[in-house]
Design a protein around this motif. Structure first.
Motif, PDB file in Angstrom:
ATOM      1  N   LYS A   1       5.585 -27.780  40.680  1.00  0.00           N
ATOM      2  CA  LYS A   1       5.686 -28.263  39.300  1.00  0.00           C
ATOM      3  C   LYS A   1       6.359 -29.634  39.250  1.00  0.00           C
ATOM      4  O   LYS A   1       6.012 -30.467  38.418  1.00  0.00           O
ATOM      5  CB  LYS A   1       6.475 -27.269  38.454  1.00  0.00           C
ATOM      6  CG  LYS A   1       5.700 -26.025  38.077  1.00  0.00           C
ATOM      7  CD  LYS A   1       6.569 -25.082  37.265  1.00  0.00           C
ATOM      8  CE  LYS A   1       5.835 -23.777  37.002  1.00  0.00           C
ATOM      9  NZ  LYS A   1       6.687 -22.806  36.289  1.00  0.00           N
ATOM     10  N   GLU A   2       7.327 -29.856  40.136  1.00  0.00           N
ATOM     11  CA  GLU A   2       7.991 -31.156  40.150  1.00  0.00           C
ATOM     12  C   GLU A   2       6.972 -32.267  40.357  1.00  0.00           C
ATOM     13  O   GLU A   2       7.004 -33.300  39.686  1.00  0.00           O
ATOM     14  CB  GLU A   2       9.055 -31.200  41.247  1.00  0.00           C
ATOM     15  CG  GLU A   2       9.799 -32.526  41.277  1.00  0.00           C
ATOM     16  CD  GLU A   2      10.789 -32.624  42.421  1.00  0.00           C
ATOM     17  OE1 GLU A   2      11.658 -33.522  42.367  1.00  0.00           O
ATOM     18  OE2 GLU A   2      10.685 -31.841  43.386  1.00  0.00           O
ATOM     19  N   TYR A   3       6.015 -32.056  41.272  1.00  0.00           N
ATOM     20  CA  TYR A   3       5.014 -33.092  41.521  1.00  0.00           C
ATOM     21  C   TYR A   3       3.913 -33.081  40.469  1.00  0.00           C
ATOM     22  O   TYR A   3       3.222 -34.093  40.291  1.00  0.00           O
ATOM     23  CB  TYR A   3       4.471 -32.951  42.941  1.00  0.00           C
ATOM     24  CG  TYR A   3       5.454 -33.550  43.916  1.00  0.00           C
ATOM     25  CD1 TYR A   3       5.471 -34.914  44.162  1.00  0.00           C
ATOM     26  CD2 TYR A   3       6.432 -32.768  44.512  1.00  0.00           C
ATOM     27  CE1 TYR A   3       6.409 -35.486  45.009  1.00  0.00           C
ATOM     28  CE2 TYR A   3       7.379 -33.322  45.361  1.00  0.00           C
ATOM     29  CZ  TYR A   3       7.358 -34.682  45.603  1.00  0.00           C
ATOM     30  OH  TYR A   3       8.309 -35.249  46.424  1.00  0.00           O
ATOM     31  N   LEU A   4       3.758 -31.977  39.765  1.00  0.00           N
ATOM     32  CA  LEU A   4       2.886 -31.980  38.593  1.00  0.00           C
ATOM     33  C   LEU A   4       3.442 -32.955  37.562  1.00  0.00           C
ATOM     34  O   LEU A   4       2.705 -33.742  36.960  1.00  0.00           O
ATOM     35  CB  LEU A   4       2.822 -30.564  38.004  1.00  0.00           C
ATOM     36  CG  LEU A   4       2.051 -30.399  36.699  1.00  0.00           C
ATOM     37  CD1 LEU A   4       0.558 -30.576  36.929  1.00  0.00           C
ATOM     38  CD2 LEU A   4       2.324 -29.037  36.076  1.00  0.00           C
ATOM     39  N   PHE A   5       4.756 -32.949  37.360  1.00  0.00           N
ATOM     40  CA  PHE A   5       5.401 -33.848  36.403  1.00  0.00           C
ATOM     41  C   PHE A   5       5.573 -35.253  36.967  1.00  0.00           C
ATOM     42  O   PHE A   5       5.659 -36.223  36.211  1.00  0.00           O
ATOM     43  CB  PHE A   5       6.748 -33.274  35.979  1.00  0.00           C
ATOM     44  CG  PHE A   5       6.655 -31.879  35.403  1.00  0.00           C
ATOM     45  CD1 PHE A   5       5.597 -31.546  34.574  1.00  0.00           C
ATOM     46  CD2 PHE A   5       7.592 -30.909  35.706  1.00  0.00           C
ATOM     47  CE1 PHE A   5       5.484 -30.263  34.047  1.00  0.00           C
ATOM     48  CE2 PHE A   5       7.497 -29.627  35.178  1.00  0.00           C
ATOM     49  CZ  PHE A   5       6.440 -29.302  34.348  1.00  0.00           C
ATOM     50  N   TYR A   6       5.614 -35.377  38.283  1.00  0.00           N
ATOM     51  CA  TYR A   6       5.664 -36.705  38.900  1.00  0.00           C
ATOM     52  C   TYR A   6       4.396 -37.498  38.574  1.00  0.00           C
ATOM     53  O   TYR A   6       4.413 -38.737  38.543  1.00  0.00           O
ATOM     54  CB  TYR A   6       5.793 -36.586  40.419  1.00  0.00           C
ATOM     55  CG  TYR A   6       7.179 -36.867  40.956  1.00  0.00           C
ATOM     56  CD1 TYR A   6       7.812 -38.091  40.714  1.00  0.00           C
ATOM     57  CD2 TYR A   6       7.857 -35.941  41.736  1.00  0.00           C
ATOM     58  CE1 TYR A   6       9.074 -38.363  41.213  1.00  0.00           C
ATOM     59  CE2 TYR A   6       9.129 -36.196  42.245  1.00  0.00           C
ATOM     60  CZ  TYR A   6       9.728 -37.413  41.978  1.00  0.00           C
ATOM     61  OH  TYR A   6      10.978 -37.691  42.467  1.00  0.00           O
ATOM     62  N   ALA A   7       3.290 -36.795  38.347  1.00  0.00           N
ATOM     63  CA  ALA A   7       2.030 -37.479  38.020  1.00  0.00           C
ATOM     64  C   ALA A   7       2.183 -38.324  36.767  1.00  0.00           C
ATOM     65  O   ALA A   7       1.672 -39.444  36.689  1.00  0.00           O
ATOM     66  CB  ALA A   7       0.905 -36.456  37.850  1.00  0.00           C
ATOM     67  N   GLU A   8       2.916 -37.813  35.767  1.00  0.00           N
ATOM     68  CA  GLU A   8       3.150 -38.568  34.549  1.00  0.00           C
ATOM     69  C   GLU A   8       4.040 -39.776  34.824  1.00  0.00           C
ATOM     70  O   GLU A   8       3.864 -40.848  34.229  1.00  0.00           O
ATOM     71  CB  GLU A   8       3.790 -37.672  33.487  1.00  0.00           C
ATOM     72  CG  GLU A   8       4.162 -38.384  32.198  1.00  0.00           C
ATOM     73  CD  GLU A   8       2.986 -39.093  31.544  1.00  0.00           C
ATOM     74  OE1 GLU A   8       3.216 -40.142  30.900  1.00  0.00           O
ATOM     75  OE2 GLU A   8       1.837 -38.611  31.672  1.00  0.00           O
ATOM     76  N   ALA A   9       4.997 -39.636  35.751  1.00  0.00           N
ATOM     77  CA  ALA A   9       5.856 -40.764  36.122  1.00  0.00           C
ATOM     78  C   ALA A   9       5.037 -41.874  36.774  1.00  0.00           C
ATOM     79  O   ALA A   9       5.296 -43.068  36.556  1.00  0.00           O
ATOM     80  CB  ALA A   9       6.962 -40.294  37.070  1.00  0.00           C
ATOM     81  N   LEU A  10       4.038 -41.497  37.569  1.00  0.00           N
ATOM     82  CA  LEU A  10       3.148 -42.495  38.177  1.00  0.00           C
ATOM     83  C   LEU A  10       2.355 -43.234  37.106  1.00  0.00           C
ATOM     84  O   LEU A  10       2.204 -44.457  37.147  1.00  0.00           O
ATOM     85  CB  LEU A  10       2.187 -41.810  39.159  1.00  0.00           C
ATOM     86  CG  LEU A  10       2.774 -41.276  40.460  1.00  0.00           C
ATOM     87  CD1 LEU A  10       1.721 -40.482  41.229  1.00  0.00           C
ATOM     88  CD2 LEU A  10       3.308 -42.399  41.326  1.00  0.00           C
ATOM     89  N   ARG A  11       1.854 -42.480  36.123  1.00  0.00           N
ATOM     90  CA  ARG A  11       1.084 -43.112  35.055  1.00  0.00           C
ATOM     91  C   ARG A  11       1.961 -44.042  34.211  1.00  0.00           C
ATOM     92  O   ARG A  11       1.481 -45.057  33.700  1.00  0.00           O
ATOM     93  CB  ARG A  11       0.429 -42.052  34.168  1.00  0.00           C
ATOM     94  CG  ARG A  11      -0.793 -41.397  34.790  1.00  0.00           C
ATOM     95  CD  ARG A  11      -1.622 -40.671  33.755  1.00  0.00           C
ATOM     96  NE  ARG A  11      -0.927 -39.512  33.249  1.00  0.00           N
ATOM     97  CZ  ARG A  11      -0.981 -38.294  33.797  1.00  0.00           C
ATOM     98  NH1 ARG A  11      -1.700 -38.114  34.901  1.00  0.00           N
ATOM     99  NH2 ARG A  11      -0.340 -37.286  33.272  1.00  0.00           N
ATOM    100  N   ALA A  12       3.239 -43.696  34.075  1.00  0.00           N
ATOM    101  CA  ALA A  12       4.148 -44.556  33.314  1.00  0.00           C
ATOM    102  C   ALA A  12       4.276 -45.925  33.975  1.00  0.00           C
ATOM    103  O   ALA A  12       4.296 -46.958  33.296  1.00  0.00           O
ATOM    104  CB  ALA A  12       5.519 -43.893  33.195  1.00  0.00           C
TER     105      ALA A  12
END
Length: 444
Positions: free
Chosen positions: A299-310
């Motif tokens: 899940k941490e890397y699921l949410f990291y995906a949004e950080a990449l898009r940011a």
């Protein structure tokens, strides 16, 4: 805030001995404390090398929210302790303070705005997702609160181990100053720097020459989120089925125990087999709790995906601002050329008015040329500034991107290997249970 580098030796002695008035002593004391903070933050590349950080426990509290309504909320105890003291054999009591989840969100939002080129670590989920049926989706459920506590500690450790984020003084204040921390954050003016979603969306659709690397990164983040969410959903469905299979073994245990009561010669063997089945059925709770640990890592890397898009959105916005500045400068230069030559290359309202009302006087043209020259100089400076800003952003972003890729590969590889090892162990235990049951049946 006073600059600690401006403190003189005389002022330091005066503040320590009380030779100055109260106000001066207080100011000097504040400057000395700030100096200690700077030293703590700036020494070494990572704060994690200087300080032990943990979120020790969670606690439910009652209070009134911003609209004066009673609510139940959870606070988390952050404990910090200098590593040097521990290394020297001392065991000082840790500094501690309580933080709400919303304060962690405020810290992360500040980091996102202040360091747009950094893949800022995500926070754990605010509400449970991708859960198997036995695990409550209530965000006040003790098991969920405990998992979120672990996730918040992981977030702090991620930030503290980052070479850029760990040196931020606001982060240090978050860890050490319980009162007045929010005021310090808002004084930075980070909210005014935050770009609206509308501007970011506008930039996404209007950038004419997008950087292929960031375009590919955005596609990768979308795919990472899609694949990870699918994996978590599959895992939740499998966990549900597995839970059912294990609990069915409890029925075996009940039937064998009842059967043993009516058998004389086979009774002991049936009862022993029933005990093995009961133990097997009850083990699923611990197994799925352990699985949740690996699910949280995914899940941490699921949410990291949004950080990449940011990061991608920030670059698109900067690229859009650069292209707008270049376009505006080109337009100004064209206007200057038209004024200087007296010819209009393209249809415009200005050209129509010139034909209707005649040419401008020489003085009017020279005044407009003067204004345009000044605007062109300003435009060239702006283009130069935006170009440097964009290049610096790309440089810093790709340095951090390499760091993130190494971290991701290492973490996911370790998590998946450990998950496979756990599943192998689970299967071996299942085989052992049935081997024990077979032995019981053989002795009957």
């Amino acid at each position: 805030m006073a600059d600690p580098s401006n403190i003189t030796a005389d002022e330091e002695v005066a503040a320590a001995t009380g030779d100055t008035d109260v106000a001066t002593a207080a100011a000097a004391s504040a400057e000395l404390e700030n100096n200690k903070t700077n030293t703590m933050v700036e020494e070494g590349a990572h704060l994690i090398k200087k300080m032990e950080i943990c979120v020790a426990e969670a606690e439910k509290r009652m209070g009134k929210n911003s609209v004066n309504i009673q609510e139940t909320y959870t606070v988390y105890l952050i404990e910090t302790r200098p590593i040097d003291a521990v290394a020297e054999g001392q065991n000082p009591a840790p500094d501690s303070l309580w933080r709400r989840y919303s304060e962690f969100e405020l810290l992360r939002n500040y980091l996102l705005v202040t360091y747009p080129f950094v893949v800022v670590p995500p926070l754990p989920e605010k509400r449970a997702e991708f859960v198997w049926h036995k695990l409550s989706a209530d965000n006040m459920d003790p098991d969920f609160v405990e998992r979120r506590r672990v996730g918040l500690e992981n977030f702090l450790l991620r930030v503290a181990s980052h070479s850029v984020l760990s040196n931020d003084k606001i982060f240090y204040h978050f860890l050490k100053e319980e009162n007045g921390w929010k005021e310090v954050v808002f004084e930075t003016g980070f909210q005014a720097k935050a770009d609206s979603r509308l501007r970011a969306l506008n930039a996404t659709f209007r950038v004419k020459t997008p950087d292929k690397r960031f375009t590919e990164l955005k596609h990768y983040s979308d795919e990472l989120q899609s694949v990870t969410s699918q994996l978590l959903r599959v895992r939740a469905r499998v966990a549900d089925r597995l839970y059912g299979v294990y609990k069915v073994h409890g029925n075996y245990g009940r039937v064998f125990s009842e059967w043993s009561a009516i058998e004389k010669e086979m009774g002991d063997g049936l009862q022993s087999a029933g005990h093995h089945m009961d133990a097997y059925a009850s083990s699923i709770d611990d197994i799925l709790e352990e699985e949740e640990h690996y699910a949280d890592q995914l899940k941490e890397y699921l949410f990291y995906a949004e950080a990449l898009r940011a990061v991608c959105r920030k670059h698109e916005l900067m690229q859009y601002e650069l292209e707008t500045a270049v376009l505006d400068l080109t337009s100004k230069k064209q206007q200057r050329e038209e004024l200087a030559t007296g010819t209009v290359r393209t249809f415009s309202f200005k050209g129509m008015t010139t034909k209707l009302f005649g040419q401008e006087t020489q003085e009017q043209r020279e005044a407009k040329l003067q204004v345009l020259e000044e605007q062109i100089i300003e435009g060239e400076e702006l283009v130069k500034e935006k170009t440097v800003e964009c290049e610096e952003f790309v440089k810093n972003a790709w340095v951090d991107m390499e760091r993130f890729k190494e971290q991701k590969d290492r973490d996911l590889k370790e998590a998946l290997i450990n998950y496979a090892i756990m599943q192998i162990g689970v299967c071996k235990k299942g085989i052992q249970v049935w081997a024990n049951a077979k032995e019981c049946f053989s002795k009957m």
